[in-house]
Design a protein around this motif. Structure first.
Motif, mmCIF file in Angstrom:
data_model
loop_
_atom_site.group_PDB
_atom_site.id
_atom_site.type_symbol
_atom_site.label_atom_id
_atom_site.label_comp_id
_atom_site.label_asym_id
_atom_site.label_seq_id
_atom_site.Cartn_x
_atom_site.Cartn_y
_atom_site.Cartn_z
ATOM 1 N N MET A 1 -15.669 3.671 -1.280
ATOM 2 C CA MET A 1 -14.445 3.302 -1.941
ATOM 3 C C MET A 1 -13.613 2.500 -0.954
ATOM 4 S SD MET A 1 -11.342 5.590 -3.517
ATOM 5 C CE MET A 1 -12.358 6.616 -4.496
ATOM 6 N N ILE A 2 -12.936 1.499 -1.472
ATOM 7 C CA ILE A 2 -12.090 0.645 -0.650
ATOM 8 C C ILE A 2 -10.665 0.747 -1.181
ATOM 9 C CG2 ILE A 2 -11.635 -1.708 0.128
ATOM 10 C CD1 ILE A 2 -14.620 -2.281 -0.371
ATOM 11 N N ILE A 3 -9.728 1.025 -0.280
ATOM 12 C CA ILE A 3 -8.313 1.127 -0.649
ATOM 13 C C ILE A 3 -7.550 0.049 0.104
ATOM 14 C CG2 ILE A 3 -6.246 2.560 -0.497
ATOM 15 C CD1 ILE A 3 -7.996 4.995 -0.682
ATOM 16 N N ILE A 22 -14.218 6.417 2.743
ATOM 17 C CA ILE A 22 -13.189 5.586 2.128
ATOM 18 C C ILE A 22 -12.694 4.623 3.189
ATOM 19 C CG2 ILE A 22 -10.913 5.544 1.034
ATOM 20 C CD1 ILE A 22 -11.497 8.380 0.012
ATOM 21 N N PHE A 23 -12.680 3.335 2.847
ATOM 22 C CA PHE A 23 -12.234 2.309 3.779
ATOM 23 C C PHE A 23 -10.847 1.844 3.362
ATOM 24 C CE2 PHE A 23 -16.789 2.358 3.982
ATOM 25 C CZ PHE A 23 -17.056 2.194 5.324
ATOM 26 N N VAL A 24 -9.928 1.775 4.325
ATOM 27 C CA VAL A 24 -8.558 1.340 4.067
ATOM 28 C C VAL A 24 -8.376 -0.038 4.686
ATOM 29 C CG1 VAL A 24 -6.121 1.899 4.320
ATOM 30 C CG2 VAL A 24 -7.808 3.742 4.150
ATOM 31 N N LEU A 25 -8.045 -1.004 3.840
ATOM 32 C CA LEU A 25 -7.835 -2.377 4.302
ATOM 33 C C LEU A 25 -6.351 -2.706 4.237
ATOM 34 C CD1 LEU A 25 -10.738 -4.258 2.492
ATOM 35 C CD2 LEU A 25 -10.654 -3.450 4.844
ATOM 36 N N PRO A 26 -5.866 -3.421 5.260
ATOM 37 C CA PRO A 26 -4.442 -3.797 5.262
ATOM 38 C C PRO A 26 -4.153 -4.952 4.298
ATOM 39 C CG PRO A 26 -5.527 -4.663 7.207
ATOM 40 C CD PRO A 26 -6.540 -3.837 6.467
ATOM 41 N N LYS A 31 -9.985 -12.650 1.701
ATOM 42 C CA LYS A 31 -11.198 -12.658 0.901
ATOM 43 C C LYS A 31 -12.437 -12.394 1.757
ATOM 44 C CE LYS A 31 -13.838 -15.454 -2.334
ATOM 45 N NZ LYS A 31 -13.959 -16.733 -3.019
ATOM 46 N N ALA A 32 -12.507 -12.988 2.929
ATOM 47 C CA ALA A 32 -13.656 -12.817 3.812
ATOM 48 C C ALA A 32 -13.761 -11.365 4.281
ATOM 49 C CB ALA A 32 -13.570 -13.762 4.998
ATOM 50 N N LEU A 33 -12.625 -10.762 4.643
ATOM 51 C CA LEU A 33 -12.614 -9.373 5.084
ATOM 52 C C LEU A 33 -13.029 -8.434 3.957
ATOM 53 C CD1 LEU A 33 -11.985 -7.241 7.238
ATOM 54 C CD2 LEU A 33 -9.615 -7.291 6.462
ATOM 55 N N LEU A 34 -12.550 -8.697 2.746
ATOM 56 C CA LEU A 34 -12.893 -7.882 1.588
ATOM 57 C C LEU A 34 -14.396 -7.949 1.302
ATOM 58 C CD1 LEU A 34 -11.944 -6.053 -0.702
ATOM 59 C CD2 LEU A 34 -11.573 -8.104 -2.082
ATOM 60 N N LEU A 35 -14.971 -9.153 1.346
ATOM 61 C CA LEU A 35 -16.409 -9.311 1.101
ATOM 62 C C LEU A 35 -17.230 -8.622 2.196
ATOM 63 C CD1 LEU A 35 -16.649 -12.984 -0.179
ATOM 64 C CD2 LEU A 35 -17.060 -10.883 -1.465
ATOM 65 N N GLN A 36 -16.802 -8.771 3.432
ATOM 66 C CA GLN A 36 -17.513 -8.146 4.536
ATOM 67 C C GLN A 36 -17.447 -6.617 4.420
ATOM 68 O OE1 GLN A 36 -15.988 -9.211 8.374
ATOM 69 N NE2 GLN A 36 -17.654 -8.233 9.473
ATOM 70 N N THR A 37 -16.293 -6.089 4.068
ATOM 71 C CA THR A 37 -16.140 -4.641 3.897
ATOM 72 C C THR A 37 -16.995 -4.147 2.741
ATOM 73 O OG1 THR A 37 -13.883 -4.796 4.744
ATOM 74 C CG2 THR A 37 -14.470 -2.794 3.550
ATOM 75 N N PHE A 38 -17.017 -4.906 1.654
ATOM 76 C CA PHE A 38 -17.822 -4.533 0.488
ATOM 77 C C PHE A 38 -19.306 -4.482 0.868
ATOM 78 C CE2 PHE A 38 -20.172 -5.537 -3.420
ATOM 79 C CZ PHE A 38 -19.767 -4.458 -4.190
ATOM 80 N N ARG A 39 -19.772 -5.490 1.590
ATOM 81 C CA ARG A 39 -21.169 -5.489 2.037
ATOM 82 C C ARG A 39 -21.463 -4.284 2.944
ATOM 83 N NH1 ARG A 39 -20.483 -11.364 3.338
ATOM 84 N NH2 ARG A 39 -21.020 -12.427 1.420
ATOM 85 N N PHE A 40 -20.528 -4.012 3.850
ATOM 86 C CA PHE A 40 -20.710 -2.878 4.758
ATOM 87 C C PHE A 40 -20.775 -1.560 3.986
ATOM 88 C CE2 PHE A 40 -19.012 0.462 7.554
ATOM 89 C CZ PHE A 40 -19.968 0.414 8.545
ATOM 90 N N VAL A 41 -19.916 -1.407 2.991
ATOM 91 C CA VAL A 41 -19.914 -0.195 2.172
ATOM 92 C C VAL A 41 -21.246 -0.051 1.442
ATOM 93 C CG1 VAL A 41 -18.885 0.893 0.131
ATOM 94 C CG2 VAL A 41 -17.424 -0.035 1.913
ATOM 95 N N MET A 42 -21.753 -1.135 0.878
ATOM 96 C CA MET A 42 -23.023 -1.089 0.149
ATOM 97 C C MET A 42 -24.185 -0.758 1.087
ATOM 98 S SD MET A 42 -22.055 -1.395 -2.874
ATOM 99 C CE MET A 42 -23.623 -1.452 -3.684
ATOM 100 N N LEU A 43 -24.218 -1.371 2.259
ATOM 101 C CA LEU A 43 -25.267 -1.077 3.232
ATOM 102 C C LEU A 43 -25.185 0.369 3.723
ATOM 103 C CD1 LEU A 43 -25.340 -4.357 5.348
ATOM 104 C CD2 LEU A 43 -27.133 -3.500 3.829
#
Length: 158
Positions: A1-3, A22-26, A31-43
């Motif tokens: 989950m990303i918050i 759960i990942f908390v993003l500032p 967009k690049a950080l969100l995509l990178q976090t999403f990939r990391f969460v999926m992996l």
């Protein structure tokens, strides 16, 4: 989950959440950080699933090894044969039944430990001086305390 949270409270929220996947993003979000976090969460999720499957397989193998060892002890006790001969007998029974060694071991334990006529089951844990007997006719568990030192193995029904 990303918050997503404001950058002022982002660190505080992350501390309170701990390690709950759960990942908390500032904010503002990049967009690049969100995509990178999403990939990391999926992996991470995929890796966690692989580890969980591996754990279940290892636990299953460990249960099988314990079952086979218990059947070997039963054969050594009741037939007075060596551990190597007991292992060969388990392998042979499994081949004859066209099944796994664990299934062959279960069959041996049913044959020698579980008395199907009266429904009694004899159990004793290694290093324990208690013998637990399940009486199927009375549907009750009986416990016998041995007076000697702690014992290990299977006991005859004599």
């Amino acid at each position: 989950m990303i918050i997503s949270a404001s950058s002022k409270v982002c660190g505080e929220i992350a501390k309170k959440i701990g390690s709950l996947d759960i990942f908390v993003l500032p904010r503002p979000l990049n967009k690049a950080l969100l995509l990178q976090t999403f990939r990391f969460v999926m992996l991470s999720k995929e890796h966690n699933n692989v580890l969980q499957n591996e754990k279940e397989q290892l636990e299953s193998k460990l249960r099988d090894v314990r079952l086979i060892d218990r059947a070997k002890c039963v054969l050594v006790e009741y037939l007075r044969i060596s551990e190597a001969d007991a292992h060969r007998q388990i392998q042979k029974r499994a081949m004859d039944m066209r099944t796994t060694q664990a299934e062959g071991a279960k069959d041996i334990i049913k044959t020698y430990v579980l008395n199907m006529k009266n429904g009694e089951l004899y159990m004793c844990n290694a290093g324990d001086n208690l013998v637990h007997i399940y009486d199927g006719t009375q549907r009750k568990m009986k416990t016998i305390t041995l007076s000697s030192a702690p014992t290990a193995g299977i006991f005859s029904s004599d």
